[in-house]
Design an enzyme around this catalytic site. Structure first.
Site, mmCIF file in Angstrom:
data_model
loop_
_atom_site.group_PDB
_atom_site.id
_atom_site.type_symbol
_atom_site.label_atom_id
_atom_site.label_comp_id
_atom_site.label_asym_id
_atom_site.label_seq_id
_atom_site.Cartn_x
_atom_site.Cartn_y
_atom_site.Cartn_z
ATOM 1 N N ASP A 5 0.279 -1.502 0.223
ATOM 2 C CA ASP A 5 0.291 0.084 0.065
ATOM 3 C C ASP A 5 0.863 1.247 0.070
ATOM 4 O OD1 ASP A 5 -2.310 1.583 -0.218
ATOM 5 O OD2 ASP A 5 -2.874 0.525 1.709
ATOM 6 N N ASP B 143 -9.438 3.631 -1.253
ATOM 7 C CA ASP B 143 -10.305 4.463 -0.540
ATOM 8 C C ASP B 143 -12.033 4.779 -1.580
ATOM 9 O OD1 ASP B 143 -7.898 3.987 0.650
ATOM 10 O OD2 ASP B 143 -7.369 6.059 1.831
ATOM 11 N N GLU C 288 2.202 5.237 -3.649
ATOM 12 C CA GLU C 288 2.285 6.018 -4.895
ATOM 13 C C GLU C 288 3.546 6.836 -5.528
ATOM 14 O OE1 GLU C 288 -1.182 4.841 -3.833
ATOM 15 O OE2 GLU C 288 0.125 5.812 -2.910
#
Length: 974
Positions: A535, A611, A538
Site C-alpha cells: 500500500d 479508498d 504512489e
C-alpha cells in the site's frame, strides 16, 4: 476530524479522518494549477483560434536513414522556432504490426528521461522483416501486412505520422500541430528573435511582431523555473521540459482506458462545446482519500494506454511516459476522437497498436508489456480484511465465526496496526504475541494470511530494515542528492526505499526469507503461506506536495522524482513478488496486492480501487474502474466490498457482495472507524444471502481460474466489456454496467441501485440466453434487445449465453484448497442450433509446475451428429493435444503429456452431474458411448431452437460415471 497518534514520544498528526465523506480537492492540482498543463492547453487554444496554425516541427529529409533490414528509419527533426535545437526521430515497425515512434532532443543541455519503456516492456520488441520504406520528396511510407492493408506515412513538413488501414486513417500523431518538446535551456537565455512564419494570417503576424514565439509558446514564461502549490515549492532546476502531442483517431468515435479514473468506461469529453468534465484526465499516482465517484482526478495508478473503437476496427496507443500527464478528449464528430496528451517530462515514445480487433489489441499490448500472471487459485476465493484485526485472538475468532456460519473464506488480512510503531515486518508482541502460531492456525484449514508492507521506513536506530537500507544507500535522496529524504507517513518520520536502485533488489528479497540468514535480518516470524499487501506506494507522503513526494527529490541515476513518479509504485510489488517466489523451494506463485501501478504491473499481481465510499455511486464506479483496468492489462482487480468508508445498510451490503463476487479480486475491507461488518454479523435474512453469494463464488472458481488462464496466455481480460465480445454492435459501445466473464458465456449485470426488483439486460444478438438460476430462456434480436430479468435483493441478474458449457464445483467447502478433488457439474446451455462448447483449465493452483506441462485442459462440446439429427453428443477431449501451439503462462507445451503428474493426481475426479438446457423433447435414451444407460430426469420447457421465451427444458444426468481427465462421449437420443 484528526486522529492523533503517539510515536517515539512525539504527538504526530498523521491521519486525517474526515467526519463527512468528501475528497479534499484542494490537496490536488487542477490543470490550471500545473504550469506545464496550462501551457499545453494554451497551445491547443491558440492553435484552434489561429486559422493558419502550422506545426514548427519538420523532418530533415537529407538526414533520413533507413536501416539495412528496412524495419526502421531515423531522421533529424528541426523546429522553425529554434533552428539551433536538434531533435531525432526513430520510427520502427514490429513483427506484429505495432508502430513505435520515438523523438528525443539531441545534444541538449541535459538528457531527457528515456527509461519508461524499459520498465514496462518485457523485452525489446522484434522488428518486422517484411517492410520496405519508400522515401519521397514529401514523406516516407511503408506498406505491410498479409494483404498490404496497413500503411505508415510520415510527412516531412510539418512532421505528421499516420497509420492507415486499407487507405483509411486510423491513428494520426501531430495532425493538429500540437507537438511540442520544450527543449532544455538556461534561465538566462532569451528566446531567439525571428521573422514570422510564411503563411501566418495577419492576426498571427501581429502577435509575432510583439513577441516572437508567442504564437506557439505563449507570451510569458509560465511556471518555467519554479512553482508553488499548497505551501510547497517545486524548485524545477532543469527548467521547462514538458512534452505535448495530439493523437487523433479520425474514424473512431469511442475511446476507453487510461486508468485510473472514476469515470465511465467510454471516456467522456473534456473539451468542445458540451464537455462532461472541465479538466483533462490526469495520470499522476495519488493517494486520494474518499475520491469522487465521477471525476477526471488522478487516482492511485496510471496506465497510459487508450483503445479507440469503431464498428469496423479497434486501434490503441501506449504512450510510454512516466511523468505527470494530462489528457484532453474531444469528439469533433460522433465518429471521430481527438486527444491531447501533455506530460511534464520525458521523451516521445508512442506505440501504435493497429488491431484491427479488440482481441488483436490485447495480444499486441501483451507482447509489449506481458500478460497477467496466472495467480494462485486460492487468491480467487474470498478475502476478509479490515483496518485492523487487532490481535492474534481476533484473527482466530474471525476464522471461527466463518466456520460456525458455514461461510467459505480463503484469506485473512492484517493492516498496519500489526506492526510495532508501524515498523513493517516487526510484530507488535503485545497484541500479536504468537504470529507464527496464529498463521499456522489459519493454514490448518487451507487458508492464507496477507500482511501489509509499505515502502516507507521509520527512521529509528532500533529498526533493522531502516538501518540496513540506510547503510546500503538505497533510500530516496532529497533535492540536493546528498542526504536521505525525510517525510511523514504512518511510521512518523520516514524514509522511502528507492527501488530504482538495483542494490535494493536482492536486499529486499532477502528480507522475506523465513529462515535465519546469519547476521543479516530476515522475517523469520513469518511462513511460506504469508502473502503481501503493498500500500501507499504512489508514494503517499502525508506532509508532501499533493500528499506525495517532492518532484525535485533524486532517485538512482540522478533522475528527479518528477521523471519517474508514475513508475515508482510499480517497482515495490515487482520486487516483492520476486521475493515471495525466492523464499521457498520449490517456489510458490506469489500473491501481492498493490494500490499503485503502471503499464506492466499486471505481471506482478492484483490491484484494488483504493479508498472508496460505502455509497451506491461508488459501487457502480467500481465496476467501471475494474473494466477500465482490465482492458489496460490490469485484469486482477476489484473494489473494497462494502466500501472502505461508511456503514452500508443491509440491502447495500448484499448488493455489494454480489458485485464483489463477480469481480476478479473479491475482498471485503473497511476503515477502522466503521462498525464491524463481517458477513456473519448481519441479521437474517441478509446473512443467508451473503452465505449464498460466497458459496456461489466458490462454485464458480473453475470458471474464474479458466478465464485467468486464458488471460495469462492471450492478454484478453477476465472481465470483458460489451465492445470486446461484440465489437460490431454499436448499440453496446457505451455499455459498462454489464459484462462477460472470460470466454465462459456468463453475462452478469450487478444491481447498483436501491430498491430494485427487476432490471433490464441488453442482449446483442439473435440468440437464446438462460437465467443461471431459474433456467428462464430469453430471446435476443439481431438488432439488439432489452429483456427484463428478476433482480430482487436475493437475486443476481446472471445469464448463460446459448452455446456455452459452464463447469462448476457444487460441494460447499470452507476454503478453495479443500475443493481440489471435488467432482464437477457441467451446465450445458444449447444455442439455437443445438450446439454448445466450454473449457476447463486445472493445475495444482499453487506452484509453477504448470509451466512444465502438469495441467488438465479440457474441451467440452455438445452438438448434433447431423444438422437435422435427433441425436446429441456431449464429449470431453484433451485441448492441448488438439492445439499444437498451446502455451501456459507464455511457455510452450510442446512436451505436454496427457498423463502428466498433475493429471494423475486428479484422475479420480469425476463429473457428478450434467444439466442440459434447451432440448427440443424428452430423450428416449441417455448413455455413455459404449456403455450402459444413465439415470436422468427431464422437465419439459422451452427449446433452444424455438422462438418462445419461458422456462427452458432441463435434462439432468446424474453421476454419468465419466472423469474430468479422460476423453468420453455421452449420447442423447431424442
Amino acid at each position: 476530524m484528526v486522529r492523533a497518534v503517539t510515536l517515539s514520544g512525539a504527538l504526530l498528526l498523521l491521519l486525517y479522518v474526515p467526519s463527512t465523506f468528501a475528497v479534499k480537492t484542494q490537496d490536488f492540482k487542477t490543470c490550471a494549477q500545473a504550469g506545464f498543463c496550462r501551457r499545453g492547453r494554451a497551445l491547443a487554444s491558440r492553435a484552434q483560434e489561429t486559422a493558419s496554425w502550422k506545426s514548427p516541427y519538420s523532418v530533415d529529409s537529407s538526414s533520413l536513414a533507413v536501416a539495412s533490414d528496412q524495419a526502421s528509419f531515423t531522421a533529424g527533426v528541426k523546429s522553425s522556432l529554434y533552428p539551433d535545437i536538434k531533435f531525432s526521430l526513430d520510427v520502427r515497425i514490429h513483427d506484429d504490426g505495432v508502430v513505435r515512434v520515438r523523438m528525443d532532443e539531441v545534444d541538449g543541455l541535459r538528457k531527457r528521461y528515456d527509461e519508461a519503456a524499459s520498465w514496462a516492456l518485457i523485452a525489446e520488441p522484434k522488428l518486422s522483416r517484411d517492410i520496405s520504406w519508400t522515401v519521397g520528396k514529401k514523406d516516407v511510407r511503408a506498406l505491410y501486412g498479409a494483404k498490404k492493408e496497413s500503411e505508415v506515412v510520415v510527412n516531412f513538413e510539418p512532421l505528421r505520422v499516420a497509420l492507415l488501414r486499407n487507405g483509411k486513417e486510423q491513428v494520426v500523431l501531430n495532425g493538429r500541430g500540437l507537438l511540442h518538446m520544450e527543449h532544455f535551456r538556461t534561465k538566462e537565455s532569451s528566446r531567439p528573435e525571428g521573422t514570422p512564419e510564411e503563411g501566418l494570417d495577419e492576426e498571427a503576424q501581429a502577435v509575432m511582431k510583439v513577441r516572437p514565439m508567442a504564437w506557439f509558446e505563449g507570451e510569458t514564461e509560465d511556471g518555467y523555473w519554479e512553482e508553488s502549490f499548497g505551501g510547497n515549492t517545486d524548485s524545477k532546476p532543469k527548467g521547462p521540459e514538458s512534452l505535448s502531442i495530439d493523437i487523433e483517431f479520425p474514424n473512431h468515435g469511442h475511446v476507453y482506458g487510461i486508468p485510473q479514473h472514476a469515470t465511465r468506461l467510454d471516456l467522456p469529453t473534456t473539451t468542445g462545446e458540451n464537455p462532461t468534465y472541465s479538466d483533462p484526465y490526469r495520470l499522476w499516482n495519488s493517494d486520494v482519500f474518499e475520491y469522487m465517484a465521477s471525476s477526471t482526478m488522478s487516482l492511485y495508478g496510471s496506465i497510459p494506454v487508450m483503445h479507440a473503437h469503431a464498428a469496423d476496427s479497434t486501434v490503441a496507443i501506449f504512450n510510454a511516459v512516466a511523468s505527470e500527464t494530462w489528457i484532453d478528449v474531444d469528439h469533433p464528430t460522433p465518429k471521430s476522437t481527438n486527444t491531447h496528451w501533455i506530460s511534464e517530462s520525458g521523451i516521445l515514445d508512442v506505440f501504435i497498436m493497429p488491431g484491427p480487433t479488440p482481441d488483436d489489441i490485447f495480444g499486441q499490448y501483451a507482447r509489449l508489456t506481458g500478460t497477467p500472471a496466472l495467480p494462485a487459485q486460492w487468491s480467487l476465493g474470498y478475502h476478509q480484511c479490515r483496518w485492523n484485526y487487532i490481535s492474534s485472538d481476533d484473527v482466530r475468532s474471525v476464522q471461527k465465526r466463518f466456520d460456525e456460519h458455514d461461510m467459505p473464506v480463503d484469506v485473512f488480512w492484517l493492516d498496519i496496526e500489526y506492526a510495532e510503531e508501524h515498523k513493517y515486518f516487526i510484530w507488535d508482541k503485545k497484541n500479536f504475541p504468537d504470529p507464527v502460531d496464529m498463521m499456522h492456525d489459519v493454514e490448518a484449514l487451507g487458508r492464507k494470511m496477507v500482511v501489509i508492507i509499505d515502502p516507507h521506513l521509520k527512521r529509528t536506530s532500533n529498526y533493522p530494515v531502516y538501518q540496513e537500507a540506510s547503510e546500503l544507500g538505497v533510500l530516496v535522496k532529497g533535492k540536493s542528492g546528498d542526504s536521505e529524504y525525510e517525510g511523514w507517513c504512518w511510521s512518523g518520520s520516514s524514509s522511502w526505499i528507492d527501488f530504482f536502485n538495483p542494490n535494493s533488489w536482492e536486499w529486499w528479497k532477502r528480507l522475506f526469507k523465513t529462515t535465519s540468514q546469519g547476521n543479516k535480518w530476515s522475517w523469520t516470524e513469518s511462513t511460506d503461506n504469508t502473502y503481501i499487501w503493498n500500500d501507499m506506494n504512489e508514494p503517499s507522503v502525508f506532509n508532501g506536495p499533493e500528499i506525495s513526494m517532492p518532484r525535485d527529490n533524486i532517485h538512482y541515476g540522478g533522475w528527479e522524482h518528477r521523471d519517474v513518479h508514475n513508475i515508482n509504485g510499480m517497482l515495490l510489488p515487482n520486487i516483492t513478488s520476486q521475493a515471495l517466489i525466492a523464499r521457498s523451494d520449490p517456489p510458490k506463485r506469489p500473491f501481492v496486492l498493490t494500490r499503485s501501478f503502471y503499464a506492466g504491473s499486471q505481471r506482478f499481481g492484483a490491484m484494488w480501487t483504493g479508498d472508496n465510499l460505502g455509497t451506491w455511486d461508488h459501487m457502480a464506479a467500481g465496476i467501471y474502474m475494474v473494466l477500465a483496468n482490465g482492458i489496460a492489462g490490469m485484469t486482477f482487480a476489484g473494489s473494497d466490498v462494502g466500501g472502505f468508508f461508511g456503514n452500508p445498510e443491509p440491502e447495500m451490503l448484499v448488493r455489494w457482495y454480489q458485485v464483489g463476487a463477480f469481480n476478479p479480486f473479491f475482498r471485503a475491507h473497511a476503515h477502522l472507524d466503521t462498525k464491524r461488518r463481517e458477513p456473519y454479523l448481519i441479521d437474517e435474512p441478509y446473512r443467508g444471502m451473503l452465505r449464498d453469494i460466497l458459496r456461489l463464488r466458490y462454485t464458480m472458481l473453475p470458471v474464474w481460474y479458466t478465464a485467468f488462464h486464458e488471460a495469462s496466455v492471450t492478454g484478453i481480460p477476465v472481465l470483458r466489456p460489451h465492445y470486446v465480445v461484440f465489437p460490431r454492435d454499436e448499440a453496446g459501445f457505451t455499455l459498462d454496467d454489464q459484462y462477460f466473464i472470460g470466454g465462459s458465456g456468463l453475462l452478469v449485470k450487478p444491481v447498483v441501485h436501491k430498491d430494485v426488483t427487476e432490471i433490464e439486460v441488453y442482449l446483442p444478438e439473435d440468440q437464446v440466453y438462460y437465467n443461471y438460476f431459474s433456467h428462464h430462456a430469453y430471446r435476443g434480436s439481431a438488432k439488439g434487445k432489452q429483456v427484463i430479468v428478476p433482480a430482487a435483493i436475493h437475486e443476481i441478474p446472471l445469464l448463460i449465453r446459448g452455446g456455452s458449457i459452464i463447469p462448476t464445483r457444487e460441494r460447499p467447502r470452507r476454503s478453495s484448497p479443500l475443493m481440489k478433488r471435488d467432482p464437477f457439474t457441467l451446465r450445458v446451455a444449447l444455442d439455437k442450433t443445438g450446439y454448445a462448447r466450454g473449457e476447463l483449465y486445472l493445475d495444482d493452483g499453487e506452484t509453477f509446475s504448470h509451466l512444465e506441462g502438469n495441467i488438465v485442459w479440457r474441451e467440452f462440446v455438445a452438438e448434433k451428429t447431423a444438422k437435422k439429427s435427433k441425436t446429441i453428443k456431449i464429449s470431453s477431449s484433451d485441448l492441448v493435444s488438439k492445439n499444437p501451439d498451446a502455451a501456459v503462462d507464455g511457455v510452450s507445451l510442446t512436451k505436454y503429456d496427457p498423463l502428466n503428474a498433475f493429471a494423475k493426481s486428479v484422475e479420480g475426479v469425476r463429473v457428478e452431474k450434467i444439466v442440459l438446457l434447451g432440448l427440443t423433447s424428452k430423450p428416449v435414451g441417455v448413455k455413455v458411448e459404449g456403455g450402459d444407460d444413465l439415470v436422468s430426469e427431464f422437465v419439459s420447457g422451452v427449446a433452444a431452437e424455438g422462438k418462445k421465451e419461458g422456462e427452458a427444458s432441463v435434462l439432468i444426468i446424474k453421476d454419468p460415471g465419466v472423469f474430468v481427465t479422460k476423453d468420453w462421449t455421452i449420447v442423447i437420443q431424442l
